[in-house]
Design a protein around this motif. Structure first.
Motif, PDB file in Angstrom:
ATOM      1  N   GLY A   1       0.838  -1.193   0.000  1.00 18.47           N
ATOM      2  CA  GLY A   1       0.000   0.000   0.000  1.00 18.47           C
ATOM      3  C   GLY A   1       0.877   1.249   0.000  1.00 18.47           C
ATOM      4  N   TYR A   2       0.300   2.359  -0.381  1.00 19.33           N
ATOM      5  CA  TYR A   2       1.055   3.612  -0.441  1.00 19.33           C
ATOM      6  C   TYR A   2       1.091   4.269   0.935  1.00 19.33           C
ATOM      7  N   ASP A   3       2.268   4.706   1.352  1.00 17.55           N
ATOM      8  CA  ASP A   3       2.489   5.300   2.667  1.00 17.55           C
ATOM      9  C   ASP A   3       2.668   6.817   2.519  1.00 17.55           C
ATOM     10  N   LYS A   4       1.590   7.566   2.733  1.00 16.82           N
ATOM     11  CA  LYS A   4       1.628   9.020   2.566  1.00 16.82           C
ATOM     12  C   LYS A   4       2.528   9.698   3.597  1.00 16.82           C
ATOM     13  N   GLU A   5       2.547   9.194   4.824  1.00 12.69           N
ATOM     14  CA  GLU A   5       3.416   9.782   5.851  1.00 12.69           C
ATOM     15  C   GLU A   5       4.885   9.639   5.471  1.00 12.69           C
ATOM     16  N   LYS A   6       5.251   8.470   4.972  1.00 17.78           N
ATOM     17  CA  LYS A   6       6.631   8.241   4.563  1.00 17.78           C
ATOM     18  C   LYS A   6       6.990   9.155   3.390  1.00 17.78           C
ATOM     19  N   ALA A   7       6.054   9.340   2.477  1.00 18.11           N
ATOM     20  CA  ALA A   7       6.304  10.219   1.329  1.00 18.11           C
ATOM     21  C   ALA A   7       6.651  11.626   1.800  1.00 18.11           C
TER      22      ALA A   7
ATOM     23  N   ASP B   1      13.205  -5.839   1.783  1.00 18.42           N
ATOM     24  CA  ASP B   1      12.633  -6.768   2.763  1.00 18.42           C
ATOM     25  C   ASP B   1      11.747  -6.045   3.769  1.00 18.42           C
ATOM     26  N   GLU B   2      12.166  -4.857   4.185  1.00 25.41           N
ATOM     27  CA  GLU B   2      11.353  -4.070   5.115  1.00 25.41           C
ATOM     28  C   GLU B   2      10.037  -3.645   4.453  1.00 25.41           C
ATOM     29  N   ILE B   3      10.101  -3.310   3.183  1.00 25.33           N
ATOM     30  CA  ILE B   3       8.899  -2.917   2.442  1.00 25.33           C
ATOM     31  C   ILE B   3       7.900  -4.074   2.425  1.00 25.33           C
ATOM     32  N   MET B   4       8.411  -5.288   2.155  1.00 24.03           N
ATOM     33  CA  MET B   4       7.535  -6.463   2.161  1.00 24.03           C
ATOM     34  C   MET B   4       6.938  -6.693   3.551  1.00 24.03           C
ATOM     35  N   GLU B   5       7.767  -6.571   4.575  1.00 29.14           N
ATOM     36  CA  GLU B   5       7.311  -6.819   5.947  1.00 29.14           C
ATOM     37  C   GLU B   5       6.242  -5.811   6.368  1.00 29.14           C
ATOM     38  N   LEU B   6       6.480  -4.531   6.058  1.00 28.32           N
ATOM     39  CA  LEU B   6       5.526  -3.480   6.437  1.00 28.32           C
ATOM     40  C   LEU B   6       4.280  -3.487   5.553  1.00 28.32           C
TER      41      LEU B   6
END
Length: 195
Positions: free
Chosen positions: A79-85, A99-104
């Protein structure tokens, strides 16, 4: 033609150019830079993203099938993470961790592109992580090389007749027809960097 720079760190995240030179480089195999890990496409043989890519690839008959399976997996799973953007816009030294992207299960355009690039490169499919502009937005996406087709730029989904939806970030987040038409028209993308 390449520009080579030796940078010196002056403080955390800030560098000054110590030396610059230019030179031509001819590679024995033009695909090698797009089949290996890098700071931007960071994986190893033990990475979870590599294991998942191998699992998806074993069910497919050819490279196109692998590209399609990985594309669908990323679009369905992230999914898209607006806060991270918003955070990354102020943190120019951000590097994605597949790997972190998959986990989160979420990320930004750079994350989508890094995850797909890692997964496809690990399966022997040359993949460029492209950074530039989609319209007026600074953005990241991918291009892949398929033996019978060549470099597939500006699109990534094949319906049997035509290619479309080259951008996993936009494709994952929308069923909007106008957005899909924008994505499918490669003229809306301008590459600034290929990693």
């Amino acid at each position: 033609r390449y520009t080579f720079r030796v940078m010196k760190q002056v403080r955390e995240g800030k560098y000054t150019c110590y030396y610059t030179t230019e030179g031509d480089e001819v590679l024995d195999d033009e695909f090698q830079p797009f089949l290996r890990p890098s700071d931007y496409v960071n994986y190893s043989k033990d990475s979870d993203c590599v294991k998942k890519a191998a699992q998806l690839a074993e069910k497919e008959e050819d490279a196109l099938g692998v590209v399609t399976a990985v594309f669908q997996y990323v679009c369905d799973s992230i999914g898209y993470d607006k806060e991270k953007a918003a955070m990354v816009q102020t943190n120019k030294s951000y590097l994605p961790d597949p790997d972190e992207i998959m986990e989160l299960g979420e990320g930004i355009c750079f994350d989508y592109a890094a995850l797909m690039s890692s997964m496809l490169r690990s399966q022997g499919i040359p993949t460029k992580l492209e950074v530039g502009y989609a319209g007026e937005a600074y953005h990241a996406w991918i291009s892949v090389y398929l033996e019978d087709v060549g470099w597939v730029d500006n699109m990534i989904e094949f319906d049997g007749k035509s290619w479309s939806l080259m951008d996993p970030t936009f494709a994952a987040g929308s069923n909007n027809k106008a957005l899909k038409e924008f994505i499918g028209d490669g003229s809306n993308y301008v590459v600034k960097y290929s990693y």
